[in-house]
Write an enzyme that holds these catalytic residues in place. Structure first.
Site, PDB file in Angstrom:
ATOM      1  N   GLY A   1     -17.273  24.791  23.212  1.00  0.00           N
ATOM      2  CA  GLY A   1     -17.435  24.552  21.776  1.00  0.00           C
ATOM      3  C   GLY A   1     -17.532  23.086  21.409  1.00  0.00           C
TER       4      GLY A   1
ATOM      5  N   HIS B   1     -14.123  12.958  23.602  1.00  0.00           N
ATOM      6  CA  HIS B   1     -12.896  12.782  22.817  1.00  0.00           C
ATOM      7  C   HIS B   1     -11.830  13.710  23.364  1.00  0.00           C
ATOM      8  CE1 HIS B   1     -15.581  15.692  20.934  1.00  0.00           C
ATOM      9  NE2 HIS B   1     -14.504  16.398  20.613  1.00  0.00           N
TER      10      HIS B   1
ATOM     11  N   ASP C   1      -7.867  13.721  13.312  1.00  0.00           N
ATOM     12  CA  ASP C   1      -8.914  14.743  13.225  1.00  0.00           C
ATOM     13  C   ASP C   1      -9.011  15.198  11.765  1.00  0.00           C
ATOM     14  OD1 ASP C   1     -10.286  16.916  15.479  1.00  0.00           O
ATOM     15  OD2 ASP C   1     -10.226  17.478  13.353  1.00  0.00           O
TER      16      ASP C   1
ATOM     17  N   CYS D   1     -19.195   6.410  17.556  1.00  0.00           N
ATOM     18  CA  CYS D   1     -19.538   4.998  17.765  1.00  0.00           C
ATOM     19  C   CYS D   1     -19.476   4.245  16.441  1.00  0.00           C
ATOM     20  CB  CYS D   1     -20.924   4.862  18.386  1.00  0.00           C
ATOM     21  SG  CYS D   1     -20.958   5.175  20.168  1.00  0.00           S
TER      22      CYS D   1
HETATM   23  P1  AMP Z   1     -15.149  19.304  19.671  1.00  0.00           P
HETATM   24  O1  AMP Z   1     -16.450  18.526  19.842  1.00  0.00           O
HETATM   25  O2  AMP Z   1     -15.330  20.774  19.524  1.00  0.00           O
HETATM   26  O3  AMP Z   1     -14.138  18.977  20.732  1.00  0.00           O
HETATM   27  O4  AMP Z   1     -14.472  18.881  18.303  1.00  0.00           O
HETATM   28  C1  AMP Z   1     -14.870  17.835  17.475  1.00  0.00           C
HETATM   29  C2  AMP Z   1     -13.695  17.504  16.584  1.00  0.00           C
HETATM   30  O5  AMP Z   1     -14.086  16.407  15.755  1.00  0.00           O
HETATM   31  C3  AMP Z   1     -13.245  18.642  15.654  1.00  0.00           C
HETATM   32  O6  AMP Z   1     -11.854  18.908  15.859  1.00  0.00           O
HETATM   33  C4  AMP Z   1     -13.516  18.084  14.258  1.00  0.00           C
HETATM   34  O7  AMP Z   1     -12.557  18.492  13.310  1.00  0.00           O
HETATM   35  C5  AMP Z   1     -13.487  16.576  14.499  1.00  0.00           C
HETATM   36  N1  AMP Z   1     -14.264  15.812  13.533  1.00  0.00           N
HETATM   37  C6  AMP Z   1     -15.538  16.058  13.126  1.00  0.00           C
HETATM   38  N2  AMP Z   1     -15.927  15.136  12.228  1.00  0.00           N
HETATM   39  C7  AMP Z   1     -14.878  14.289  12.058  1.00  0.00           C
HETATM   40  C8  AMP Z   1     -14.668  13.143  11.246  1.00  0.00           C
HETATM   41  N3  AMP Z   1     -15.598  12.682  10.409  1.00  0.00           N
HETATM   42  N4  AMP Z   1     -13.449  12.536  11.317  1.00  0.00           N
HETATM   43  C9  AMP Z   1     -12.485  13.005  12.131  1.00  0.00           C
HETATM   44  N5  AMP Z   1     -12.643  14.076  12.936  1.00  0.00           N
HETATM   45  C10 AMP Z   1     -13.824  14.715  12.898  1.00  0.00           C
HETATM   46 ZN    ZN Z   2     -20.708   7.378  20.647  1.00  0.00          ZN
END
Ligand code: AMP
Ligand code: ZN
Length: 109
Positions: A89, A96, A29, A6
């Site tokens: 996971g 997303h 990502d 957000c």
């Molecule tokens: P998941 O919740 O397992 O589907 O994955 C969360 C994704 O968010 C992972 O692939 C992380 O690499 C990505 N992620 C976490 N923090 C950030 C950030 N600050 N900017 C971009 N991607 C992020």
């Molecule tokens: Zn949100």
């Protein structure tokens, strides 16, 4: 609400935005698992796919088409994954969609 994604949408925290419209935003990502690894999020907060509003979800294909044209992967192909809950996971609880592309993605799925 204390939600990182957000904050990206509200531009409170900068991120590498690739495309946005009224409903969705796409950004890189931070830990790419493929040459192209982009996250697509709705601008409205939902925890996960099961929580999402159907009207907003209906706007998803058009955004994906435009995004993939911009990324140049429309013809070569791509994979979209969303994680929900512990066994998948999920670590960020703003729904997303991972868009993976840029080489042979293998045959896990
Ligand atoms: P998941 O919740 O397992 O589907 O994955 C969360 C994704 O968010 C992972 O692939 C992380 O690499 C990505 N992620 C976490 N923090 C950030 C950030 N600050 N900017 C971009 N991607 C992020
Ligand atoms: Zn949100």
């Amino acid at each position: 609400m204390d939600c990182l994604f957000c904050k990206f949408i509200n531009k409170e925290i900068p991120t590498e935005i690739i495309m946005e419209n009224d409903y969705f935003m796409a950004f890189k990502d931070i830990n790419p698992k493929a040459p192209i690894h982009v996250l697509i999020i709705p601008k409205k907060h939902f925890a996960d796919i099961s929580d999402m509003d159907g009207e907003i979800l209906a706007k998803f294909p058009e955004f994906v088409r435009n995004l993939c044209d911009k990324l140049g992967v429309t013809d070569t192909g791509y994979r979209i994954i969303t994680n929900k809950g512990k066994d998948a996971g999920q670590i960020i609880f703003h729904v997303h969609f991972h868009l993976l592309a840029g080489n042979d993605l293998g045959d896990l799925i």
